[in-house]
Write an enzyme that holds these catalytic residues in place. Structure first.
Site, PDB file in Angstrom:
ATOM      1  N   LYS A 183     -74.675  35.206  52.548  1.00  0.00           N
ATOM      2  CA  LYS A 183     -73.130  35.379  52.202  1.00  0.00           C
ATOM      3  C   LYS A 183     -72.830  34.264  51.250  1.00  0.00           C
ATOM      4  O   LYS A 183     -72.591  33.292  51.802  1.00  0.00           O
ATOM      5  CB  LYS A 183     -72.287  35.234  53.486  1.00  0.00           C
ATOM      6  CG  LYS A 183     -70.759  36.166  52.774  1.00  0.00           C
ATOM      7  CD  LYS A 183     -69.698  35.655  53.907  1.00  0.00           C
ATOM      8  CE  LYS A 183     -69.028  34.243  53.304  1.00  0.00           C
ATOM      9  NZ  LYS A 183     -68.754  34.412  52.020  1.00  0.00           N
ATOM     10  N   GLU A 257     -74.464  21.963  56.981  1.00  0.00           N
ATOM     11  CA  GLU A 257     -74.444  21.161  56.158  1.00  0.00           C
ATOM     12  C   GLU A 257     -72.819  20.902  55.727  1.00  0.00           C
ATOM     13  O   GLU A 257     -72.592  21.770  54.978  1.00  0.00           O
ATOM     14  CB  GLU A 257     -75.254  21.181  54.989  1.00  0.00           C
ATOM     15  CG  GLU A 257     -76.740  21.232  55.265  1.00  0.00           C
ATOM     16  CD  GLU A 257     -77.590  20.106  55.624  1.00  0.00           C
ATOM     17  OE1 GLU A 257     -76.963  19.151  55.039  1.00  0.00           O
ATOM     18  OE2 GLU A 257     -78.370  19.945  56.374  1.00  0.00           O
ATOM     19  N   CYS A 291     -70.832  17.516  47.789  1.00  0.00           N
ATOM     20  CA  CYS A 291     -70.718  16.829  49.111  1.00  0.00           C
ATOM     21  C   CYS A 291     -71.191  15.277  49.120  1.00  0.00           C
ATOM     22  O   CYS A 291     -70.684  14.682  49.950  1.00  0.00           O
ATOM     23  CB  CYS A 291     -71.591  17.590  50.130  1.00  0.00           C
ATOM     24  SG  CYS A 291     -73.326  17.704  49.662  1.00  0.00           S
ATOM     25  N   GLU A 390     -62.038  14.210  52.331  1.00  0.00           N
ATOM     26  CA  GLU A 390     -62.944  14.725  51.128  1.00  0.00           C
ATOM     27  C   GLU A 390     -61.910  15.231  50.107  1.00  0.00           C
ATOM     28  O   GLU A 390     -61.190  16.279  50.598  1.00  0.00           O
ATOM     29  CB  GLU A 390     -63.858  15.524  52.021  1.00  0.00           C
ATOM     30  CG  GLU A 390     -64.650  15.952  50.904  1.00  0.00           C
ATOM     31  CD  GLU A 390     -65.813  16.954  51.190  1.00  0.00           C
ATOM     32  OE1 GLU A 390     -65.457  17.911  52.119  1.00  0.00           O
ATOM     33  OE2 GLU A 390     -66.972  16.714  51.036  1.00  0.00           O
TER      34      GLU A 390
HETATM   35  P1  NAD Z   1     -66.045  26.454  53.077  1.00  0.00           P
HETATM   36  O1  NAD Z   1     -66.297  26.138  54.471  1.00  0.00           O
HETATM   37  O2  NAD Z   1     -64.378  26.966  52.660  1.00  0.00           O
HETATM   38  O3  NAD Z   1     -66.716  27.854  52.723  1.00  0.00           O
HETATM   39  C1  NAD Z   1     -68.099  27.748  52.684  1.00  0.00           C
HETATM   40  C2  NAD Z   1     -68.770  29.150  53.058  1.00  0.00           C
HETATM   41  O4  NAD Z   1     -68.291  29.648  54.395  1.00  0.00           O
HETATM   42  C3  NAD Z   1     -68.203  30.188  52.280  1.00  0.00           C
HETATM   43  O5  NAD Z   1     -69.202  31.360  51.828  1.00  0.00           O
HETATM   44  C4  NAD Z   1     -66.908  30.854  53.040  1.00  0.00           C
HETATM   45  O6  NAD Z   1     -66.465  32.084  52.818  1.00  0.00           O
HETATM   46  C5  NAD Z   1     -67.478  30.842  54.570  1.00  0.00           C
HETATM   47  N1  NAD Z   1     -66.757  30.876  55.404  1.00  0.00           N
HETATM   48  C6  NAD Z   1     -65.553  30.402  55.558  1.00  0.00           C
HETATM   49  N2  NAD Z   1     -64.962  30.815  56.758  1.00  0.00           N
HETATM   50  C7  NAD Z   1     -65.899  31.242  57.632  1.00  0.00           C
HETATM   51  C8  NAD Z   1     -65.972  31.920  58.786  1.00  0.00           C
HETATM   52  N3  NAD Z   1     -64.879  31.733  59.776  1.00  0.00           N
HETATM   53  N4  NAD Z   1     -67.038  32.091  59.199  1.00  0.00           N
HETATM   54  C9  NAD Z   1     -68.243  32.401  58.478  1.00  0.00           C
HETATM   55  N5  NAD Z   1     -68.153  32.086  57.227  1.00  0.00           N
HETATM   56  C10 NAD Z   1     -67.019  31.298  56.698  1.00  0.00           C
HETATM   57  O7  NAD Z   1     -66.542  25.517  51.803  1.00  0.00           O
HETATM   58  P2  NAD Z   1     -66.469  25.543  50.489  1.00  0.00           P
HETATM   59  O8  NAD Z   1     -65.235  25.202  50.054  1.00  0.00           O
HETATM   60  O9  NAD Z   1     -67.118  26.729  49.975  1.00  0.00           O
HETATM   61  O10 NAD Z   1     -67.403  24.236  49.874  1.00  0.00           O
HETATM   62  C11 NAD Z   1     -66.983  23.040  49.936  1.00  0.00           C
HETATM   63  C12 NAD Z   1     -67.467  22.353  51.147  1.00  0.00           C
HETATM   64  O11 NAD Z   1     -68.914  22.397  51.421  1.00  0.00           O
HETATM   65  C13 NAD Z   1     -67.010  20.830  51.180  1.00  0.00           C
HETATM   66  O12 NAD Z   1     -66.523  20.435  52.417  1.00  0.00           O
HETATM   67  C14 NAD Z   1     -68.508  20.170  50.724  1.00  0.00           C
HETATM   68  O13 NAD Z   1     -68.674  18.907  51.263  1.00  0.00           O
HETATM   69  C15 NAD Z   1     -69.368  21.118  51.648  1.00  0.00           C
HETATM   70  N6  NAD Z   1     -70.731  21.152  51.033  1.00  0.00           N
HETATM   71  C16 NAD Z   1     -71.763  20.382  51.932  1.00  0.00           C
HETATM   72  C17 NAD Z   1     -73.105  20.215  51.293  1.00  0.00           C
HETATM   73  C18 NAD Z   1     -74.028  19.647  52.327  1.00  0.00           C
HETATM   74  O14 NAD Z   1     -75.295  19.697  51.849  1.00  0.00           O
HETATM   75  N7  NAD Z   1     -73.668  18.751  53.093  1.00  0.00           N
HETATM   76  C19 NAD Z   1     -73.461  20.742  50.049  1.00  0.00           C
HETATM   77  C20 NAD Z   1     -72.326  21.590  49.445  1.00  0.00           C
HETATM   78  C21 NAD Z   1     -71.078  21.444  50.023  1.00  0.00           C
END
Ligand code: NAD
Length: 496
Positions: A183, A257, A291, A390
């Site tokens: 997804k 992550e 991130c 962040e």
């Molecule tokens: P997000 O948490 O809003 O969404 C990530 C994914 O989760 C999306 O596909 C979203 O649709 C899905 N999602 C959201 N709510 C959900 C739920 N209740 N159940 C299942 N899936 C759900 O994050 P984002 O805004 O897309 O990405 C940015 C974040 O990701 C930042 O905090 C960044 O630090 C983090 N990130 C971490 C890493 C790492 O390797 N540690 C790498 C890249 C990004």
């Protein structure tokens, strides 16, 4: 001013369940080009029924095979063909990724897509080296431990580097014999939808499936599905909590992550030119949406003013603009809402007694896209919200420090613990500081060097579990212990 679209994307984007498109059933969601703000496509959201189709397809491909029981050379062959498919479509995939993310096209072609292709080669090579264990300690018995695939993997990806991050999950899940339902983020579905479509020609039916839609709708239906055996998530910390709770309800393993607020510590003993290059890359590459961004730049007080001046001079010369132009270094942010959130931190910094050093504004001269100027602020201390939250944009927060102990105390004073950067040519400083960092990764005198064999992941609220060679093997396989007598000894005869 208006910028050309990198590619004409499909009018509608759907998911994949086995050999057919998923049923949708949810809301139609707009996809925007961040460089212009124009609506460029429509995402068909998958509801719980459509998610069910995709999980059933993955379940059948796992339970009936042959994917989990293919020989290692056969699976390697498929992974190699996945890699070649990406390499054959680098330009198309990079343009689709650019159209939804606004990331700089050159970076997408030269780095993200190459990395995506390499993810498949890496795991193909990794499984060729994997071996089980054998013990013969109990006389007359042989005990072996082998690793077997877990089942259906739910792979949930964020919007900041969709293909590069999701392929790490896809390649590792598949390499160890699992089938998967991916997804992507609802904001950035274009390149991953095309990639999954292309890979249907390379992989057996049902091995890789795709669902699209918002997290609380499609994502929640996926992680709650009883046919899912493990969940790999990359995204925000708050979402990670929700996902871990769902995985807990179903008692399936998950890796998370999550976010970061990483310290980039510059000592006076550093090669300052290199530290400056690293600090700029650490906060402004990938449009600042990483991130692992070095978003808190801690500089030893006696070089603070000079270092900040040089940083500001370089930041003011960063070329912001058209993601398609070769010279562009910083594109638009991913969405209008995200741009507004990032710029909202300017007021926060001022309210906490800080000062804006550069930027902090929209780049309206570039048209309707979500452009912001490279931004840097300084704050009185590390308790300021811009030093704790962040921001996930091209937004650096500067703090001075005096000596190692204070640097370490500021660096670790955060609820996150993803990475740390240390810049110093004094080995005792490097060793003593790196050993006291509360983060999953420490980079010394280099930014963002990712060795795929080594684990990557965070301490504290930056994550649970790790990604990388052996960490992925541990996550995507179950260990099975088999004991067999080699010289069967007589058994105790109960009731004889
Ligand atoms: P997000 O948490 O809003 O969404 C990530 C994914 O989760 C999306 O596909 C979203 O649709 C899905 N999602 C959201 N709510 C959900 C739920 N209740 N159940 C299942 N899936 C759900 O994050 P984002 O805004 O897309 O990405 C940015 C974040 O990701 C930042 O905090 C960044 O630090 C983090 N990130 C971490 C890493 C790492 O390797 N540690 C790498 C890249 C990004």
């Amino acid at each position: 001013m208006s910028f050309d679209l990198p590619i004409e994307p499909p009018a509608r984007v759907t998911g994949w369940a086995g050999d057919r498109a998923t049923g949708g059933g949810g809301t139609e969601l707009p996809v925007f080009y961040p460089a212009t703000g124009a609506r460029i496509s429509t995402l068909v959201e998958d509801d719980a029924c459509a998610v069910d189709q995709a999980v059933i397809a993955a379940r059948e491909a796992f339970d009936r095979g042959p994917w989990p029981s293919l020989s290692v050379p056969e699976r390697m062959d498929h992974l190699e063909r996945c890699r070649q498919t990406i390499l054959d479509h680098v330009d198309e995939l990079a343009r689709l990724e650019c159209a939804a993310t606004g990331l700089v096209l050159r970076e997408l072609r030269e780095r993200h897509m190459q990395r995506a292709a390499y993810n498949f080669r890496f795991f193909a090579e990794f499984i060729s080296q994997s071996a089980g264990q054998r013990w013969d300690q109990a006389p007359g018995f042989m005990t072996t431990v082998s690793r077997v695939p877990v089942g259906v993997a739910a792979l949930i990806a964020p919007w900041n580097a969709p293909v590069a991050l999701a392929t790490m999950k896809i390649a590792s899940a598949l390499a160890f014999g699992n089938t998967a339902v991916l997804k992507p983020s609802e904001q950035t579905p274009l390149a991953l939808a095309r990639l999954v479509e292309l890979l249907q020609d390379v992989l057996p039916e049902g091995v890789l499936n795709l669902v699209n839609g918002r997290g609380p709708v499609t994502g929640a239906a996926l992680v709650d599905h009883p046919g899912v055996d493990l969940v790999s998530f990359t995204g925000g910390t708050q979402t990670g909590r929700t996902i871990m709770a769902a995985a807990g309800r179903n008692l399936v393993p998950c890796t998370l992550e999550l976010g970061g607020k990483s310290a980039n510590i510059v000592f006076a003993s550093a090669d300052i030119d290199r530290a400056l290059d690293g600090a700029l890359l650490g906060i402004f590459s990938n449009n600042g949406q990483q991130c692992l961004a070095g978003s808190r730049i801690l500089v030893e007080r006696r070089i603070f003013d000079d270092f900040v001046d040089r940083f500001l001079d370089r930041a003011s010369r960063i070329r912001v603009g058209d993601p398609l132009a070769d010279g562009t270094e910083l594109g638009p942010l991913a969405s209008a809402a995200h741009r507004d959130r990032v710029l909202g931190f300017v007021d926060t910094a001022l309210a906490d007694g800080g000062a804006v050093l550069t930027g902090g504004t929209r780049r309206d001269d570039l048209g309707e896209g979500y452009f912001v100027a490279p931004t840097a602020v300084t704050v009185p201390d590390n308790s300021a919200r811009v030093a704790q939250d962040e921001i996930f944009g091209p937004f650096a927060t500067f703090l001075p420090f005096d000596g190692e102990d204070q640097a370490i105390s500021i660096a670790n004073d955060t609820r996150f613990g993803l990475v740390s950067y240390i810049w110093s040519d004094h080995l005792p400083t490097v060793m003593s500081v790196s050993e006291r960092m509360r983060s999953g990764v420490v980079w010394v005198n280099t930014p963002m060097m990712r060795e795929l064999r080594a684990p990557f992941g965070g301490f504290k609220t930056s994550g649970v579990g790790r990604e990388g060679g052996t960490a992925c093997e541990a996550f995507y396989t179950e260990e099975r212990t088999l004991t067999i007598p080699t010289h069967p000894p007589p058994l105790r005869k109960l009731g004889a």
